[in-house]
Design a protein around this motif. Structure first.
Motif, short mmCIF file in Angstrom:
data_model
loop_
_atom_site.label_atom_id
_atom_site.label_comp_id
_atom_site.label_asym_id
_atom_site.label_seq_id
_atom_site.Cartn_x
_atom_site.Cartn_y
_atom_site.Cartn_z
N GLU A 190 2.43 1.60 -3.40
CA GLU A 190 1.43 2.04 -4.37
C GLU A 190 1.14 3.53 -4.20
O GLU A 190 1.05 4.27 -5.18
N ALA A 191 1.02 3.95 -2.97
CA ALA A 191 0.76 5.37 -2.71
C ALA A 191 1.89 6.22 -3.28
O ALA A 191 1.65 7.27 -3.90
N PHE A 204 4.23 14.58 2.69
CA PHE A 204 3.57 13.30 2.45
C PHE A 204 4.58 12.26 1.96
O PHE A 204 4.60 11.12 2.43
N ARG A 215 6.24 4.15 -13.17
CA ARG A 215 5.36 3.05 -12.77
C ARG A 215 6.08 1.71 -12.83
O ARG A 215 6.04 0.92 -11.89
N GLY A 223 -2.43 12.06 -10.07
CA GLY A 223 -1.91 10.71 -9.89
C GLY A 223 -3.03 9.70 -9.72
O GLY A 223 -2.99 8.60 -10.27
N ARG A 257 8.12 5.45 6.38
CA ARG A 257 7.39 4.23 6.72
C ARG A 257 7.96 3.03 6.00
O ARG A 257 8.10 1.96 6.56
N ILE A 289 5.74 8.87 -16.65
CA ILE A 289 4.85 8.13 -15.75
C ILE A 289 5.00 6.64 -15.97
O ILE A 289 5.06 5.86 -15.00
N ALA A 315 3.22 9.81 -9.95
CA ALA A 315 2.57 10.06 -11.24
C ALA A 315 2.04 11.48 -11.28
O ALA A 315 2.22 12.21 -12.27
N GLY A 316 1.40 11.90 -10.21
CA GLY A 316 0.90 13.27 -10.15
C GLY A 316 2.02 14.27 -10.16
O GLY A 316 1.94 15.32 -10.83
N LEU A 335 3.12 18.25 -0.20
CA LEU A 335 3.50 17.07 -0.97
C LEU A 335 4.82 16.49 -0.47
O LEU A 335 4.99 15.28 -0.35
N VAL A 347 -2.32 17.97 -7.60
CA VAL A 347 -1.25 17.03 -8.00
C VAL A 347 -1.64 15.60 -7.62
O VAL A 347 -1.47 14.67 -8.41
N LEU A 405 -3.42 6.89 0.66
CA LEU A 405 -3.86 7.98 -0.21
C LEU A 405 -5.15 8.61 0.32
O LEU A 405 -5.30 9.84 0.31
N ARG A 420 0.83 -1.20 0.00
CA ARG A 420 0.00 0.00 0.00
C ARG A 420 0.87 1.25 0.00
O ARG A 420 0.58 2.22 -0.70
N VAL A 421 1.94 1.21 0.78
CA VAL A 421 2.83 2.37 0.83
C VAL A 421 3.52 2.59 -0.52
O VAL A 421 3.60 3.71 -1.01
N ASN A 428 -6.72 2.59 -1.43
CA ASN A 428 -5.44 2.71 -0.73
C ASN A 428 -5.60 3.65 0.47
O ASN A 428 -5.82 4.84 0.33
N THR A 447 3.44 14.62 -13.62
CA THR A 447 2.50 15.35 -14.48
C THR A 447 2.67 16.86 -14.29
O THR A 447 2.68 17.63 -15.26
N ARG A 466 3.81 5.44 -5.71
CA ARG A 466 3.72 5.35 -7.18
C ARG A 466 2.65 6.32 -7.70
O ARG A 466 2.90 7.08 -8.65
N VAL A 467 1.49 6.31 -7.07
CA VAL A 467 0.41 7.20 -7.51
C VAL A 467 0.81 8.66 -7.32
O VAL A 467 0.58 9.50 -8.19
N LEU A 468 1.41 8.94 -6.17
CA LEU A 468 1.82 10.33 -5.92
C LEU A 468 2.83 10.78 -6.96
O LEU A 468 2.73 11.89 -7.50
#
Lengths: 254, 254
Positions: free
Chosen positions: A102-103, A169, A217, B110, A176, A213, A109-110, A166, B106, B166, A99-100, B163, A113, A105-107
Motif C-alpha cells: 500500500e505504501a 524510500f 493503482r 499520493g 522489504r 494513477i 501515485a504521488g 524518495l 510528492v 508512510l 502495508r508495504v 499505514n 502526479t 502504491r500511495v508513493l
DNA sequence: CGCGCGAAAAATGTGCACATTTTTTGGAGG
DNA sequence: CCTCCAAAAAATGTGCACATTTTTCGCGCG
C-alpha cells in the motif's frame, strides 16, 4: 572460543602480526553486505536466529564485528533485535506485506502526479526500452530477470524525479517486500505483468495523470490480490553455514 | 549468580558501588533520546562535532554507551559519521532542504489521492478541530505552538491512512526539516499558513482530488519559496555542556 | 608573519575478559 | 510420558586496556 588470536601482552614482540588492533572498515562492510545480500536473496528465511558466535566463526572475524553489523541491520529494521536475546530475521505478517504494498502504491501515485509535469521524450524512450527488456525476459521464461526488472521499472519511475529521499524510500520498500516474497510468494509467473507497466507508460506519454494513477493503482491491487498466506510455519533450516557457504572465511574453527 | 565478583584486576577500583557490568537498556535509551531531542530542538547546531569523551562525561556513562548511540544516530542519518573522525551534526545544503520539501510534497500528493477514497465525517471533524487549534495559536502569537501544530497537520493527514510505513517516512522527513530550519529558518511568523491548511481540508470535504493536490502543492511551493540561504557560516558554539545542561548526570568529572 | 614539520595530546577503533542474562539439560516426582 | 525445576552451557552485554588514527601544538626556517 572461536578465533582465538594471540594478543601478545603489552609491548613484547608486537611487530609480527600485521593486524592486531588494526582498523579495517572494509571488513565490516563485507560482513554487512554478505548478510544483507543473503537477506535480500531470500536465503535467510523468516524467523531464523542470527547468533553472534557462529557468525563470527563463519566470517572469521571477532564477535564485536558481527555484533556491530547486526545492530546496524537492526537499526535499519532489516533484523528484529530483542534485548538479551539476539537478532532474528523478521517474520512479517500478511498485514505487514499489505502495508508495504500500500505504501508503494500511495508513493507511486504521488510520483506519477509529479512526473507528468516533467515527462519528456527521453524518459518515455528509456521506459519503453525497459519494457522491451521485461518482455524479452518474460518470453524467454527467465523468472529471476523478470522479478528483478519488474522492480526496476518502479525504481526508474521514482528515479526520474531525481529526488534521493524518495528513491531511498522506494528502495527501502522494495527491499522489504523482496524479503517477504519468500514467505508469501505469489509463485505465479511474472510478478508485475508487463502490460500493466506498459499502460502506465502510455498514460505518462499522454500526460494523463488520472489514468496513470488509476492504472498504477489497479496494478498494485492486482499484485496484492495474489498474495496468499502460506500457513506452513516452515521448519526453517537453522544452518547458517550453508547459507553463507559462498563466503571465504579467513579461518574457520573445525 | 554472581559466582565471581572480583573484576577490577588492575584497574583502580574507582567504581565500587552497585552495578559493575550490569545491563541497563533504559540508560542507552535516555542518552539516545537526549541527543535526539537536542537535535530536533535545534539546540545542536549544524556542523557541531559530537566527541565521545565529553559526552560520556556529561551523561555520566561509559564511552562505549555514547559510541553505540552515536552510531545508531548515524545509521538513521541524523548524524554524519566519518570513519576515525567521529560524529558531526550534518550541515544540509539548500538543495538538501529543497529535496526534503519536494519529497514531502510528492508524498502528500499520493496521500491525498488515497485519502479522498476514505475520507469520512469523523476525519473532517478532526482536521477542522486541528485547524481551530492552529488558528488559536496563531492569534495568540504562540510561535512555538504554531510550528508544532503546522507539522502535526500533515502528520494527521498521513496517519489517517493508517499505514505505519508512510507515517514513518513522513516523520523522518519532518524531523529532518526541523533540523534544517535552524540553518535556513524562514524567520517569518507562521511556517504554514492556516488558510492553506484549511483549503486542503475543504478540498478533502468536497472529495476533489485534483484541487486538494493543487492546493497542497501550492502550499509547499509557498513554504519552499521562503527558504533563504543564511550564508553566515555561524561560529557554532562547540560547548556541549550548555546544550545538555538539563540532563542530570550521575557523576560529573570536576 | 606565514609555513611546514615533527612530536605530543586527544579521539576513535577493537579485542578481550568478564558479568548478566537466556537457553538447554538432566533428573526427580507426579 | 509429561511437568517442573535447579544447574550447566551458551549467548548477549559492557567496561577496559590498549592500537591506530587524527588533531593540536611548538618551534625553527624562509
Amino acid at each position: 572460543m572461536a578465533t582465538q588470536r594471540g594478543r601478545n601482552g603489552k609491548g613484547i614482540g608486537k611487530g609480527i602480526g600485521k593486524g592486531i588492533g588494526k582498523a579495517n572498515p572494509a571488513e565490516d562492510e563485507a560482513v554487512y553486505q554478505a548478510i544483507l545480500h543473503a537477506l535480500l536473496e531470500g536465503k535467510l528465511k523468516a524467523g531464523v536466529k542470527l547468533a553472534e558466535p557462529p557468525l563470527a566463526d563463519i566470517f572469521g572475524v571477532s564477535r564485536e564485528r558481527i555484533r556491530k553489523v547486526l545492530h546496524r541491520l537492526g537499526a535499519e529494521r532489516r533484523l528484529e533485535m530483542i534485548p538479551n536475546r539476539g537478532a532474528r530475521v523478521p517474520r512479517p505478517t500478511l498485514d505487514d506485506v499489505r502495508r508495504v504494498y500500500e505504501a508503494h502504491r500511495v508513493l507511486e501515485a504521488g510520483v506519477l502526479t509529479q512526473l507528468v509535469r516533467h515527462v519528456d521524450d527521453a524518459l518515455i524512450e528509456k521506459l519503453t526500452a525497459h519494457l522491451a527488456e521485461e518482455r524479452a525476459a518474460a518470453t524467454r521464461g527467465d523468472r529471476a530477470a523478470s522479478v528483478r526488472l519488474s522492480g526496476a521499472f518502479h525504481v526508474h519511475l521514482v528515479e526520474a524525479l531525481g529526488n534521493a529521499e524518495l528513491t531511498r524510500f522506494l528502495a527501502d520498500l522494495l527491499s522489504r517486500s523482496s524479503v517477504m516474497v519468500s514467505v508469501y510468494e505469489p509463485a505465479t509467473d511474472s510478478i508485475c505483468a508487463v502490460d500493466e507497466h506498459g499502460a502506465i507508460v502510455e498514460a505518462l506519454r499522454a500526460r494523463d495523470v488520472a489514468r496513470a494513477i488509476a492504472v498504477s493503482r489497479e496494478h498494485f491491487l492486482h499484485v496484492e490480490s495474489r498474495l496468499h498466506l502460506d500457513d506452513d510455519p516452515a521448519p526453517v533450516s537453522e544452518d547458517l553455514t550453508s547459507v553463507f557457504a559462498t563466503v571465504k572465511p579467513k579461518r574457520r574453527k573445525r
